[in-house]
Design an enzyme around this catalytic site. Structure first.
Site, PDB file in Angstrom:
ATOM      1  N   LYS A  42       0.868  -1.350  -0.077  1.00 59.53           N
ATOM      2  CA  LYS A  42       0.178  -0.106   0.126  1.00 59.53           C
ATOM      3  C   LYS A  42       0.787   1.254  -0.080  1.00 59.53           C
ATOM      4  O   LYS A  42       0.500   2.461  -0.341  1.00 59.53           O
ATOM      5  CB  LYS A  42      -0.796   0.053   1.231  1.00 59.53           C
ATOM      6  CG  LYS A  42      -1.872  -1.090   1.284  1.00 59.53           C
ATOM      7  CD  LYS A  42      -2.689  -0.900   2.670  1.00 59.53           C
ATOM      8  CE  LYS A  42      -3.494  -2.044   2.750  1.00 59.53           C
ATOM      9  NZ  LYS A  42      -4.186  -2.093   4.212  1.00 59.53           N
ATOM     10  N   GLY A  43       1.989   1.094   0.656  1.00 60.43           N
ATOM     11  CA  GLY A  43       2.907   2.307   0.678  1.00 60.43           C
ATOM     12  C   GLY A  43       3.009   3.341  -0.409  1.00 60.43           C
ATOM     13  O   GLY A  43       3.297   4.336  -0.279  1.00 60.43           O
ATOM     14  N   GLU A 100       7.727   2.019  -6.311  1.00 62.00           N
ATOM     15  CA  GLU A 100       7.932   1.584  -4.732  1.00 62.00           C
ATOM     16  C   GLU A 100       8.110   2.627  -4.224  1.00 62.00           C
ATOM     17  O   GLU A 100       8.824   3.561  -4.426  1.00 62.00           O
ATOM     18  CB  GLU A 100       8.767   0.460  -4.695  1.00 62.00           C
ATOM     19  CG  GLU A 100       8.937  -0.110  -3.250  1.00 62.00           C
ATOM     20  CD  GLU A 100       7.960  -1.016  -2.554  1.00 62.00           C
ATOM     21  OE1 GLU A 100       6.906  -0.179  -2.443  1.00 62.00           O
ATOM     22  OE2 GLU A 100       8.088  -1.933  -2.331  1.00 62.00           O
ATOM     23  N   ASP A 101       7.650   2.847  -2.845  1.00 62.25           N
ATOM     24  CA  ASP A 101       7.918   3.700  -1.889  1.00 62.25           C
ATOM     25  C   ASP A 101       9.402   4.043  -1.433  1.00 62.25           C
ATOM     26  O   ASP A 101      10.072   4.845  -1.490  1.00 62.25           O
ATOM     27  CB  ASP A 101       6.747   3.832  -0.947  1.00 62.25           C
ATOM     28  CG  ASP A 101       6.779   2.588  -0.079  1.00 62.25           C
ATOM     29  OD1 ASP A 101       7.459   1.839  -0.077  1.00 62.25           O
ATOM     30  OD2 ASP A 101       6.037   2.479   1.010  1.00 62.25           O
ATOM     31  N   ASP A 104      15.105  -0.504   1.001  1.00 62.93           N
ATOM     32  CA  ASP A 104      15.583  -0.718   2.025  1.00 62.93           C
ATOM     33  C   ASP A 104      16.504  -1.998   1.803  1.00 62.93           C
ATOM     34  O   ASP A 104      17.524  -1.703   1.124  1.00 62.93           O
ATOM     35  CB  ASP A 104      14.638  -1.096   3.503  1.00 62.93           C
ATOM     36  CG  ASP A 104      15.068  -1.044   4.652  1.00 62.93           C
ATOM     37  OD1 ASP A 104      16.330  -1.342   4.918  1.00 62.93           O
ATOM     38  OD2 ASP A 104      14.240  -0.625   5.664  1.00 62.93           O
ATOM     39  N   LYS A 132      17.199   3.798   0.854  1.00 59.31           N
ATOM     40  CA  LYS A 132      18.072   3.426   2.261  1.00 59.31           C
ATOM     41  C   LYS A 132      19.222   2.759   1.787  1.00 59.31           C
ATOM     42  O   LYS A 132      19.389   1.388   2.235  1.00 59.31           O
ATOM     43  CB  LYS A 132      17.418   2.966   3.417  1.00 59.31           C
ATOM     44  CG  LYS A 132      16.492   3.703   3.996  1.00 59.31           C
ATOM     45  CD  LYS A 132      15.795   3.027   5.392  1.00 59.31           C
ATOM     46  CE  LYS A 132      14.822   3.557   5.978  1.00 59.31           C
ATOM     47  NZ  LYS A 132      14.341   2.982   7.155  1.00 59.31           N
ATOM     48  N   PHE A 153      13.696   5.224  10.519  1.00 56.54           N
ATOM     49  CA  PHE A 153      12.507   4.766  10.378  1.00 56.54           C
ATOM     50  C   PHE A 153      11.430   6.026   9.997  1.00 56.54           C
ATOM     51  O   PHE A 153      11.428   7.020  10.760  1.00 56.54           O
ATOM     52  CB  PHE A 153      11.704   4.092  11.514  1.00 56.54           C
ATOM     53  CG  PHE A 153      10.436   3.523  11.292  1.00 56.54           C
ATOM     54  CD1 PHE A 153      10.151   2.851  10.277  1.00 56.54           C
ATOM     55  CD2 PHE A 153       9.276   3.891  12.091  1.00 56.54           C
ATOM     56  CE1 PHE A 153       8.805   2.412  10.003  1.00 56.54           C
ATOM     57  CE2 PHE A 153       7.848   3.424  12.038  1.00 56.54           C
ATOM     58  CZ  PHE A 153       7.735   2.446  10.845  1.00 56.54           C
ATOM     59  N   VAL A 154      11.241   5.981   8.872  1.00 60.55           N
ATOM     60  CA  VAL A 154      10.193   7.062   8.200  1.00 60.55           C
ATOM     61  C   VAL A 154       8.772   6.827   7.898  1.00 60.55           C
ATOM     62  O   VAL A 154       8.434   5.771   7.808  1.00 60.55           O
ATOM     63  CB  VAL A 154      10.861   7.728   6.754  1.00 60.55           C
ATOM     64  CG1 VAL A 154      12.250   8.159   7.147  1.00 60.55           C
ATOM     65  CG2 VAL A 154      11.039   6.419   5.762  1.00 60.55           C
ATOM     66  N   ASP A 160       3.994   3.901   6.449  1.00 60.22           N
ATOM     67  CA  ASP A 160       3.381   3.869   7.517  1.00 60.22           C
ATOM     68  C   ASP A 160       3.964   3.265   8.729  1.00 60.22           C
ATOM     69  O   ASP A 160       5.173   2.757   8.267  1.00 60.22           O
ATOM     70  CB  ASP A 160       2.026   3.108   7.338  1.00 60.22           C
ATOM     71  CG  ASP A 160       2.284   1.610   7.218  1.00 60.22           C
ATOM     72  OD1 ASP A 160       3.396   1.125   6.674  1.00 60.22           O
ATOM     73  OD2 ASP A 160       1.495   0.993   7.767  1.00 60.22           O
ATOM     74  N   ARG A 166      -0.106   7.302   7.024  1.00 55.28           N
ATOM     75  CA  ARG A 166       0.223   7.079   5.491  1.00 55.28           C
ATOM     76  C   ARG A 166      -0.227   8.652   4.969  1.00 55.28           C
ATOM     77  O   ARG A 166       0.292   9.014   3.771  1.00 55.28           O
ATOM     78  CB  ARG A 166      -0.478   6.228   4.823  1.00 55.28           C
ATOM     79  CG  ARG A 166       0.074   4.653   5.029  1.00 55.28           C
ATOM     80  CD  ARG A 166      -0.878   3.612   4.140  1.00 55.28           C
ATOM     81  NE  ARG A 166      -0.447   2.404   4.471  1.00 55.28           N
ATOM     82  CZ  ARG A 166       0.270   1.630   4.295  1.00 55.28           C
ATOM     83  NH1 ARG A 166       1.359   2.156   3.471  1.00 55.28           N
ATOM     84  NH2 ARG A 166       0.492   0.362   4.712  1.00 55.28           N
TER      85      ARG A 166
END
Length: 178
Positions: A42-43, A100-101, A104, A132, A153-154, A160, A166
């Site tokens: 969902k990001g 993609e958001d 990582d 990241k 952590f964002v 979210d 979000r």
């Protein structure tokens, strides 16, 4: 542990400018072509919608959704990628861009890339809003990158913590709630 909204890492204005820049790059690369944009739910949905609006008439932009899970209610990946909803579009012979958001460890995008390459698209590229880079454990070839960020952590702009935050229009550092 619970989290709250911390300082702004990337402002709403910075996000808007970067999305326009990424959109211009993609328009230039795919002018006059059909591209199927794949939103990783969902990001990425907010970034995805804003990015698609930048395509204009120059690109025949179509889209589909792929829902995965690797975080759950945690702040770190479980290391296991689960497909919760697969594409409804046949991508064989098509130009595809995964949107993609955040990138990582690379586990999720590496898995998704492999899965979609097996479906024989004409081309397959990746567009990520946040990278990241220092957390990477899996190699991932990203053509379009918004921002390189530190190992924080964002939350916000689609990202979210356990389903919260979000809706924020900018990206924030999440801080532990006291």
């Amino acid at each position: 542990m619970k989290y709250r909204i911390g300082r702004v890492l990337i402002s709403e204005g910075q996000l808007r400018e970067k999305v326009k820049e990424l959109g211009a790059q993609i328009r230039e690369d795919y002018k006059g072509e059909k591209v199927i944009f794949v939103c990783v739910l969902k990001g990425a949905v907010i970034f995805f919608a804003d990015l698609l609006r930048e395509m204009g008439p120059e690109v025949d932009a179509q889209f589909d959704f792929l829902a995965i899970s690797s975080y759950g209610a945690s702040t770190v990946s479980s290391g296991i990628v689960k497909i919760q909803e697969d594409l409804s579009t046949d991508i064989h012979g098509e130009n595809v861009i995964i949107v993609e958001d955040i990138l990582d460890t690379g586990l999720s995008l590496s898995y998704i890339s492999k899965l979609l390459r097996e479906r024989a698209p004409k081309s397959l590229e990746i567009c990520v809003l946040l990278d990241k880079e220092e957390r990477r454990t899996q190699p991932v070839n990203v053509k379009y990158t918004g921002f390189k960020i530190p190992d924080e952590f964002v939350i916000g702009y689609g990202l979210d913590y356990a389903g919260h935050f979000r809706h924020l229009p900018s990206v924030h550092i999440a801080e532990p709630a006291e």
